[in-house]
Design a protein around this motif. Structure first.
Motif, short mmCIF file in Angstrom:
data_model
loop_
_atom_site.label_atom_id
_atom_site.label_comp_id
_atom_site.label_asym_id
_atom_site.label_seq_id
_atom_site.Cartn_x
_atom_site.Cartn_y
_atom_site.Cartn_z
N ILE A 100 -3.86 -4.05 2.59
CA ILE A 100 -2.97 -3.25 1.76
C ILE A 100 -1.55 -3.81 1.76
O ILE A 100 -0.82 -3.70 0.77
CB ILE A 100 -3.03 -1.77 2.20
N ALA A 101 -1.15 -4.44 2.87
CA ALA A 101 0.20 -5.00 2.96
C ALA A 101 0.43 -6.10 1.94
O ALA A 101 1.59 -6.38 1.58
CB ALA A 101 0.46 -5.53 4.37
N ALA A 102 -0.64 -6.71 1.44
CA ALA A 102 -0.49 -7.80 0.47
C ALA A 102 0.06 -7.31 -0.86
O ALA A 102 0.59 -8.11 -1.64
CB ALA A 102 -1.83 -8.49 0.25
N LEU A 103 -0.04 -5.99 -1.13
CA LEU A 103 0.48 -5.46 -2.38
C LEU A 103 1.65 -4.50 -2.19
O LEU A 103 2.04 -3.81 -3.13
CB LEU A 103 -0.64 -4.76 -3.17
N THR A 104 2.19 -4.46 -0.98
CA THR A 104 3.40 -3.66 -0.76
C THR A 104 4.58 -4.57 -0.46
O THR A 104 5.58 -4.13 0.11
CB THR A 104 3.20 -2.66 0.39
N GLU A 188 -1.42 -4.48 -12.72
CA GLU A 188 -0.92 -4.96 -11.42
C GLU A 188 -0.06 -3.90 -10.76
O GLU A 188 -0.22 -3.62 -9.56
CB GLU A 188 -0.12 -6.24 -11.60
N TRP A 189 0.86 -3.27 -11.52
CA TRP A 189 1.73 -2.28 -10.91
C TRP A 189 0.94 -1.04 -10.49
O TRP A 189 1.28 -0.41 -9.48
CB TRP A 189 2.87 -1.91 -11.87
N LEU A 206 -7.11 -2.17 0.64
CA LEU A 206 -7.30 -1.69 -0.71
C LEU A 206 -8.59 -2.29 -1.25
O LEU A 206 -8.91 -3.45 -0.95
CB LEU A 206 -6.12 -2.13 -1.59
N ALA A 207 -9.33 -1.53 -2.03
CA ALA A 207 -10.60 -2.01 -2.60
C ALA A 207 -10.69 -1.60 -4.05
O ALA A 207 -10.16 -0.55 -4.46
CB ALA A 207 -11.78 -1.45 -1.82
N GLY A 225 -4.95 -11.59 -5.08
CA GLY A 225 -5.35 -11.94 -3.72
C GLY A 225 -6.58 -11.23 -3.21
O GLY A 225 -6.96 -11.39 -2.04
N PHE A 226 -7.24 -10.42 -4.06
CA PHE A 226 -8.47 -9.77 -3.64
C PHE A 226 -9.56 -10.82 -3.39
O PHE A 226 -9.61 -11.85 -4.06
CB PHE A 226 -8.98 -8.82 -4.73
#
Length: 239
Positions: A100-104, A188-189, A206-207, A225-226
């Protein structure tokens, strides 16, 4: 630890719940109350044979439902049996995850995404325009820890999504972007908004789920990055 396919099956069940789930012999059966394949398909709890399939078919028909099976990664033998019985293979789905940190890592632009439940009327309208009606809204409402996501872009409504948390994973469902707002970064947002919201609920991953044929959505998830964690599909009997 990165969620594997088996955990994600549990997350799907917890974040997109059937109206009712029960055991029937070697199966888990589901009543989706009109909410679609994901909440209506039978799944095998181990090795099964033709007699087991007969029993599942009878139980589903008794409940007013056409026979429908979800085929998971280790269900090759069941897949072969259903194919021999004339079941069509439909809707291959790819399961994706990322930390989840990859999108925060980016600050959300102000007045872009709003997380809230109950959904506003405009959210219901956007979902309805994408074919997500009252039955699927009822699925969302059954989830325990959940939110809707409303996105604005160019000072106008742009899209909606639904997110829920189960076993430390935030899963995003029902992403709909209005046609004139596509290819502008709205999806994306929304995923980033789901990540920020999920982090506040204590989730670490996140999934998302994506039909394999949806190449544009899959390209977006790869860009973000998924990574693919597994696949499933359905076997459906036309009657």
């Amino acid at each position: 630890m990165t969620p594997d396919a088996r955990l994600l099956y549990d997350v799907i069940e917890g974040t997109w719940p059937p109206a009712r789930t029960w055991s029937h012999g070697a199966w888990t059966l589901r009543d989706g109350a009109g909410g679609g394949k994901r909440v209506s398909a039978a799944t095998a709890n181990g090795a099964v044979g033709d007699a087991d399939i007969d029993g599942a078919e009878a139980a589903m028909r008794a409940g007013g439902q056409a026979p429908l099976f979800m085929i998971r990664g280790d269900d090759e033998a069941l897949d072969t049996l259903l194919d021999a019985r004339g079941y069509a293979r439909v809707d291959e789905v790819v399961m994706y995850t990322l930390p989840i940190a990859a999108l925060t890592d980016k600050k959300m632009p102000e007045v872009t995404c709003f997380t809230l439940w109950e959904p506003l009327a405009i959210m219901v309208e956007i979902w309805a325009a994408g074919g997500i009606g009252p039955e699927r809204l009822a699925v969302m409402d059954r989830a325990a820890v959940k939110t809707g996501i409303l996105t604005r872009w160019n000072e106008k409504p742009a899209g909606v999504a639904f997110a829920a948390v189960h076993k430390g994973v935030t899963m995003v469902h029902a992403v709909e972007v209005l046609y004139h707002q596509r290819r502008l970064g709205v999806a994306e947002w929304m995923n980033r908004a789901a990540a920020f919201w999920g982090a506040k609920q204590g989730a670490e991953h996140l999934a998302v789920l994506c039909v394999a044929e949806n190449t544009s959505a899959r390209a977006l998830y790869t860009k973000l990055g998924f990574t693919e964690a597994g696949r499933y599909h359905y076997r459906q009997l036309s009657e």
